[in-house]
Motif scaffolding. Structure first.
Motif, PDB file in Angstrom:
ATOM      1  N   UNK A 136      41.723  32.287  47.890  1.00 48.75           N
ATOM      2  CA  UNK A 136      41.394  30.980  47.308  1.00 48.75           C
ATOM      3  C   UNK A 136      40.761  31.160  45.935  1.00 48.75           C
ATOM      4  N   UNK A 137      39.896  32.170  45.835  1.00 47.15           N
ATOM      5  CA  UNK A 137      39.230  32.424  44.561  1.00 47.15           C
ATOM      6  C   UNK A 137      40.250  32.717  43.467  1.00 47.15           C
ATOM      7  N   UNK A 173      31.558  26.729  38.375  1.00 45.02           N
ATOM      8  CA  UNK A 173      32.014  26.992  37.004  1.00 45.02           C
ATOM      9  C   UNK A 173      33.478  26.608  36.854  1.00 45.02           C
ATOM     10  N   UNK A 174      34.290  26.969  37.841  1.00 42.28           N
ATOM     11  CA  UNK A 174      35.714  26.635  37.771  1.00 42.28           C
ATOM     12  C   UNK A 174      35.895  25.126  37.663  1.00 42.28           C
ATOM     13  N   UNK A 226      40.661  35.309  53.058  1.00 40.73           N
ATOM     14  CA  UNK A 226      41.064  33.961  52.710  1.00 40.73           C
ATOM     15  C   UNK A 226      40.277  33.463  51.507  1.00 40.73           C
ATOM     16  N   UNK A 227      38.996  33.762  51.511  1.00 46.10           N
ATOM     17  CA  UNK A 227      38.151  33.321  50.410  1.00 46.10           C
ATOM     18  C   UNK A 227      38.564  33.992  49.094  1.00 46.10           C
ATOM     19  N   UNK A 228      38.932  35.275  49.208  1.00 50.98           N
ATOM     20  CA  UNK A 228      39.389  35.984  48.014  1.00 50.98           C
ATOM     21  C   UNK A 228      40.672  35.352  47.479  1.00 50.98           C
ATOM     22  N   UNK A 246      42.256  26.946  37.214  1.00 44.54           N
ATOM     23  CA  UNK A 246      41.200  26.557  36.284  1.00 44.54           C
ATOM     24  C   UNK A 246      41.450  27.149  34.908  1.00 44.54           C
ATOM     25  N   UNK A 276      40.447  22.964  45.573  1.00 43.82           N
ATOM     26  CA  UNK A 276      39.071  23.076  45.085  1.00 43.82           C
ATOM     27  C   UNK A 276      38.053  22.675  46.135  1.00 43.82           C
ATOM     28  N   UNK A 329      38.174  24.109  49.032  1.00 44.42           N
ATOM     29  CA  UNK A 329      37.952  25.363  49.757  1.00 44.42           C
ATOM     30  C   UNK A 329      36.745  26.088  49.167  1.00 44.42           C
ATOM     31  N   UNK A 330      36.195  26.963  49.960  1.00 39.49           N
ATOM     32  CA  UNK A 330      35.116  27.789  49.420  1.00 39.49           C
ATOM     33  C   UNK A 330      35.696  28.938  48.630  1.00 39.49           C
ATOM     34  N   UNK A 331      35.215  29.128  47.425  1.00 41.76           N
ATOM     35  CA  UNK A 331      35.617  30.320  46.682  1.00 41.76           C
ATOM     36  C   UNK A 331      34.517  30.689  45.695  1.00 41.76           C
ATOM     37  N   UNK A 332      34.626  31.893  45.155  1.00 38.94           N
ATOM     38  CA  UNK A 332      33.563  32.382  44.275  1.00 38.94           C
ATOM     39  C   UNK A 332      33.603  31.670  42.925  1.00 38.94           C
ATOM     40  N   UNK A 333      32.468  31.213  42.479  1.00 39.09           N
ATOM     41  CA  UNK A 333      32.378  30.573  41.168  1.00 39.09           C
ATOM     42  C   UNK A 333      32.950  29.170  41.139  1.00 39.09           C
ATOM     43  N   UNK A 347      42.428  29.464  42.760  1.00 37.92           N
ATOM     44  CA  UNK A 347      41.696  28.403  42.075  1.00 37.92           C
ATOM     45  C   UNK A 347      41.350  28.805  40.647  1.00 37.92           C
ATOM     46  N   UNK A 348      41.016  30.092  40.455  1.00 36.43           N
ATOM     47  CA  UNK A 348      40.666  30.509  39.101  1.00 36.43           C
ATOM     48  C   UNK A 348      41.872  30.555  38.180  1.00 36.43           C
TER      49      UNK A 348
END
Lengths: 299, 276
Positions: B14-15, A112-113, B10-12, B22, A103, A105-109, B18-19
């Motif tokens: 991680x997204x 909210x997550x 990488x960001x994708x 979550x 968490x 790391x940079x990621x979208x949203x 992480x989601x």
């Protein structure tokens, strides 16, 4: 250093007696709050006293102690208390550390997550336990049973087959968010420059975690262990609404054992001895924890 | 270009990771909220549906059959009351330790925390008997006092770390003007550290609202807060999933909102200032 923060170079109170005495009310009530129950418990531990038989009250010597020590539930209750504490600490801090790095790391949203992940911590124990018992782990109507059936497995009756493990799962779910959030806060306070420098030096993700992030987390881990221990030693509601300590004593911890004595058997004497034992156990743990926590304080 | 592309990749990744995490952690809560809008028969369906015709029957039933508002009122009184009571003791205490530290301050703080290490059940026998003789069993006053005592060490600690951040010089200036300690607290310290006091109060309210041990052992019905009311669903009769979910959703909603609003302070408060 810890000592430095407290023995400050600030001027002494300068005879402001009024100020120091402002602490007296709190100290007094906390002193009474911790001492009176202890003394009463000690007193009752030597007495025969059952709320259902008020006429048979009297001195009983070590009778209660003998009775408790032969209680088949006692050893198991102590073991369950320790197991519950150890397992939940290991799961929440272990998984929490890994997830904190994720968490970070940079990621979208991300905002909210993070909010979603935090939710279980704010849910009252009776709600989360019943939620898991009925809607997740129920062998017929639970969501896990549905998942297992849909892949062709036979659903299991969690609270009958693995009662303590089930409770460990529920409690870990409640405390993981807190461990994650605390560790995440600590990870984020780590200098971006230090991380960047390590990356420049060719540190891979694993070396980075092992040599840069983990050493930085010591304090957060000590604090998390401390607060979790405080609450985990007193776990009660989760057992009360799911297994009632059963089957047999399989999921009874010390808290629940004492509760059984007081409000189910009305045996004040027996409960007192078990309570003394719980206090002793807590104090042993407190001694070590407070020492390590004090070392980590106000560095 | 390739660099920024791999960065995006990488960001994708991680997204997605992480989601998934979550979602897994939040799923039980989501499922409960969803169930609260189902009919009772739909709620126990062996093959759950994500889409269904929503109904408020669960919510209606909880209020009509179980008098939900009675328990919500008890929760409100107990959590706010215990917080105010604890603050009355904690503010002067934290003030004296933060601004007139002595050699014993550190020891006192650690001792206060150590009183919290005793599991509540260790005090159950004596508190139960004292309450029985004092007529405090199943009263809001009784539960409120115990909650205040149980949270007091944490509240003192948290306030102490916030007060430490108020510059001494400001208070000392007031002192030169001849203000007594209580005046100093009221006129200067409280306004200066209001954000800290608010987050401390939020945490105290959350802890008291969710407190279950004393609620279950010291109250039965008259003074039972929501935590105890929800527990009554552990041995229910008939279909109850939607009702349980509705009652639970209402019981956790205010605290979820408070908690989300104060997540930063929460870490600081519960780690006694060790992690900021």
């Amino acid at each position: 250093m810890a000592a430095h923060a407290f023995n400050t170079t600030q001027p002494p109170p300068r005879g402001r007696r009024g100020v120091w005495s402002l602490n007296t009310p709190t100290i007094t009530i906390l002193f009474l709050w911790s001492l009176v129950p202890l003394l009463m418990t000690l007193w009752f531990s030597f007495r025969r006293y059952n709320l259902m038989a008020p006429d048979r009250i009297g001195f009983d010597g070590l009778g209660n102690y003998r009775y408790l020590l032969t209680d088949p539930g006692l050893a198991l209750a102590i073991w369950n208390t320790i197991l519950l504490l150890g397992a939940v600490l290991a799961i929440t801090i272990g998984l929490g550390t890994v997830l904190a790095v994720l968490f970070d790391q940079e990621f979208f949203g991300r905002g909210i997550a993070r909010v979603l992940v935090l939710a279980p911590f704010f849910i009252m124990p009776t709600v989360s336990s019943l939620l898991w018992k009925n809607m997740m782990m129920h062998p017929d109507n639970g969501f896990i049973a549905f998942l297992m059936r849909s892949v062709g497995l036979k659903p299991i009756d969690w609270f009958a087959v693995v009662p303590l493990t089930s409770i460990i799962i529920i409690v870990s779910w409640q405390w993981l968010p807190f461990a994650l959030l605390t560790l995440l806060t600590a990870v984020q306070s780590l200098d971006a420059e230090r991380k960047e420098a390590a990356r420049m030096d060719g540190a891979g993700p694993i070396a980075m975690f092992r040599y840069i992030i983990l050493p930085h987390l010591g304090r957060a881990i000590a604090a998390t262990t401390m607060i979790e221990t405080i609450f985990l030693l007193g776990i009660f509601a989760e057992i009360y609404v799911t297994t009632s300590g059963g089957p047999g004593f399989a999921s009874t911890n010390l808290s629940f054992l004492i509760y059984r004595y007081v409000l189910q058997e009305y045996d004040i004497g027996g409960a007192a001895v078990a309570a003394l034992l719980a206090i002793v156990l807590a104090n042993i743990l407190a001694f070590f924890l407070m020492r390590s926590f004090a070392r980590n304080l106000e560095t | 270009m390739t660099l920024s592309y791999s960065k995006l990749q990488r960001k994708m990744l991680m997204t997605v990771l992480a989601w998934i995490v979550a979602f897994l952690i939040f799923f039980p809560v989501f499922w409960m909220i969803l169930t609260s809008f189902k009919s009772e028969t739909e709620a126990i369906s062996r093959v759950p549906h994500l889409f269904f015709s929503a109904t408020l029957d669960g919510y209606r039933a909880v209020q009509e059959q179980a008098n939900y508002l009675h328990f919500a009122w008890n929760s409100l009184v107990v959590s706010l009351g215990s917080t105010v009571l604890a603050l009355v003791f904690a503010i002067p205490s934290a003030y004296s330790m933060a601004f007139s530290p002595t050699r014993r301050t550190r020891g006192t703080l650690l001792w206060m925390l150590s009183t919290k290490m005793m599991p509540p059940v260790g005090a159950l026998v004596s508190v139960y008997l004292i309450f029985r003789d004092a007529g405090l069993l199943d009263t809001k006053t009784g539960l409120l006092i115990v909650d205040a005592l149980a949270n007091l060490p944490i509240i003192v600690w948290m306030l102490y770390t916030y007060f430490k951040e108020v510059p001494r010089e400001v208070l000392e200036a007031a002192r030169m003007d001849g203000a007594g300690p209580l005046r100093e607290i009221y006129n200067l310290l409280l306004p200066l550290s209001m954000p800290g006091i608010v987050s401390t109060s939020l945490l105290a309210v959350i802890l008291a609202w969710n407190e279950a041990f004393w609620s279950l052992t010291l109250t039965t019905s008259k003074a039972a807060p929501l935590a105890a009311f929800i527990a009554s669903f552990s041995s229910p009769e008939g279909l109850f999933y939607a009702k349980l979910s509705a009652a639970s959703t209402m019981a956790i909603a205010p605290i979820l909102l408070l908690g989300w609003a104060s997540q930063k302070q929460l870490v600081r408060g519960l780690t006694f200032g060790a992690v900021k």
